[in-house]
Design a protein around this motif. Structure first.
Motif, short mmCIF file in Angstrom:
data_model
loop_
_atom_site.label_atom_id
_atom_site.label_comp_id
_atom_site.label_asym_id
_atom_site.label_seq_id
_atom_site.Cartn_x
_atom_site.Cartn_y
_atom_site.Cartn_z
N ALA A 245 0.95 -1.14 0.06
CA ALA A 245 -0.07 -0.15 -0.06
C ALA A 245 0.82 1.18 -0.13
N ALA A 246 0.48 2.27 -0.75
CA ALA A 246 1.02 3.60 -0.89
C ALA A 246 1.10 3.88 0.60
N LEU A 247 2.27 4.72 0.90
CA LEU A 247 2.45 5.50 2.14
C LEU A 247 2.32 4.40 3.34
N CYS A 248 2.37 3.25 3.15
CA CYS A 248 2.33 2.27 4.27
C CYS A 248 3.78 1.77 4.32
N GLY A 249 4.32 2.14 5.24
CA GLY A 249 5.78 1.73 5.59
C GLY A 249 5.66 0.31 6.34
#
Length: 336
Positions: A245-249
DNA sequence: CGAGTTTGACCCGCGC
DNA sequence: GCGCGGGTCAAACTCG
């Protein structure tokens, strides 16, 4: 395997019992050190516990809930809730046991992992470090959430936060940029002295030990493998995954226990900044998929459930009230 | 063709 | 200072 935690490793399930090396491991998470103290914690299912936390449920809740953390840490700089995913299950696990281990994400969490992974669950020697920054890291993690959690260098496009000004310089020197990025990346990841020792402890971590035949357990989130390394003293490699997921680190590491190859050790790091793609999760729930048989089970067991004392009836808590030396218990599906 | 995996290289911190 | 081990990157590759 039907032994449920009594196999090779002897552990599985909630660590409990001082005789168990694993107990030392948990001790290593001593809250005093900034980590978490789960020693002697017993699942409500087993009826009781005597620890700084009434139960692991409490602990986990504290971990997931800022208020709880504030309570546990006795301050208001409690870290934000840590949400770890989980849910769907398509794995091929026959039996599942799990051990929940939380840590503050200090550099030395690695040691913990190492302990888990490797032969030695005993490793108090490193424990001090192990815990250094606990969840205050979480507080830091907050920032991480705002910022692009992970940078991607090179072709795939760079997700940048603070270095934007440099990026402006242009794409001409992609190579150089990439290189710099790499270096920066490492630093950002806490590999430089400063962060390593102090700020590195940003992402809270939770390690699960799961009896599984598959390495990568479905947990409801989508992961992208970005690396694999041979682990010293282990014949099994360690795989590194990152939430797609984007922005999920959020990252996770998966490895098999050297002692008990049937045990998969999954270490989650960070917080998901998005709901589970499969939508099987309850907000804030810390869930571990109850994988079984390669089909989705209706009786998904969540760690929340388990530690809240409300495990699906189809799961058998393996904990024994008095605690057992060979390891605590775990979750064993009766169908096994 | 896009998404995910594999894998060798690289970087860094740590221990000796 | 050096070597080791862990973690990450990214090009190449595979798969749906």
């Amino acid at each position: 395997m039907s032994g449920g935690g009594d196999s090779v490793g002897g552990y599985g399930g909630l660590y409990h019992g001082h005789d168990d090396p694993a107990d030392q491991l948990i001790t290593a998470l001593d809250h005093d050190g900034g980590g978490f103290f789960l020693q002697d914690t017993v699942s409500p299912c087993a009826g009781g516990g005597s620890t700084p936390y009434a139960s692991i449920a409490d602990y986990l809740k504290g971990f997931l809930d800022p208020a709880g953390l504030a309570a546990h840490f006795g301050s208001d700089d409690a870290p934000p809730p840590c949400r770890l995913g989980g849910g769907a299950d398509d794995g091929v696990v026959v039996k599942q046991e799990m051990v929940v281990q939380l840590s503050g994400g200090s550099r030395r969490d690695d040691d913990v992992d190492g302990q888990l992974a490797g032969a030695a669950l005993v490793a108090p020697a490193n424990s001090s470090v192990l815990s250094s920054s606990s969840c205050e890291a979480g507080a830091g993690a907050d920032d991480d959430e705002e910022e692009p959690p992970r940078r991607r260098c090179g072709k795939k496009g760079r997700i940048e936060g603070e270095e934007e000004q440099e990026e402006e310089e242009g794409e001409a020197d992609d190579d150089a940029a990439d290189r710099n990025c790499k270096i920066r990346s490492n630093k950002e990841n806490g590999n430089n002295k400063k962060t390593r020792g102090e700020n590195k402890a940003r992402e809270p971590r939770v390690a699960f030990m799961t009896k599984s035949e598959v390495d990568h357990l479905e947990d409801g989130y989508r992961w992208r493998k970005y690396g694999q390394k041979a682990v010293k003293n282990s014949t099994y490699p360690r795989s590194y995954y990152r939430c797609t997921a984007a922005l999920c680190g959020v990252k996770k590491r998966v490895e098999r226990s050297q002692q008990d190859p049937s045990t998969v050790i999954t270490t989650y790091e960070g917080q998901h900044t998005h709901p589970s793609p499969v939508g099987l999760f309850r907000g804030g729930a810390l869930m571990l998929s109850a994988v079984a048989g390669g089909f989705r089970r209706p009786d998904l067991l969540t760690i929340d459930d388990y530690y809240a004392g409300t495990p699906p009836s189809s799961f058998l808590p393996l904990l024994t009230p008095g605690g057992i030396g060979g390891g605590g218990g775990g979750l064993l599906h009766p169908s096994i």
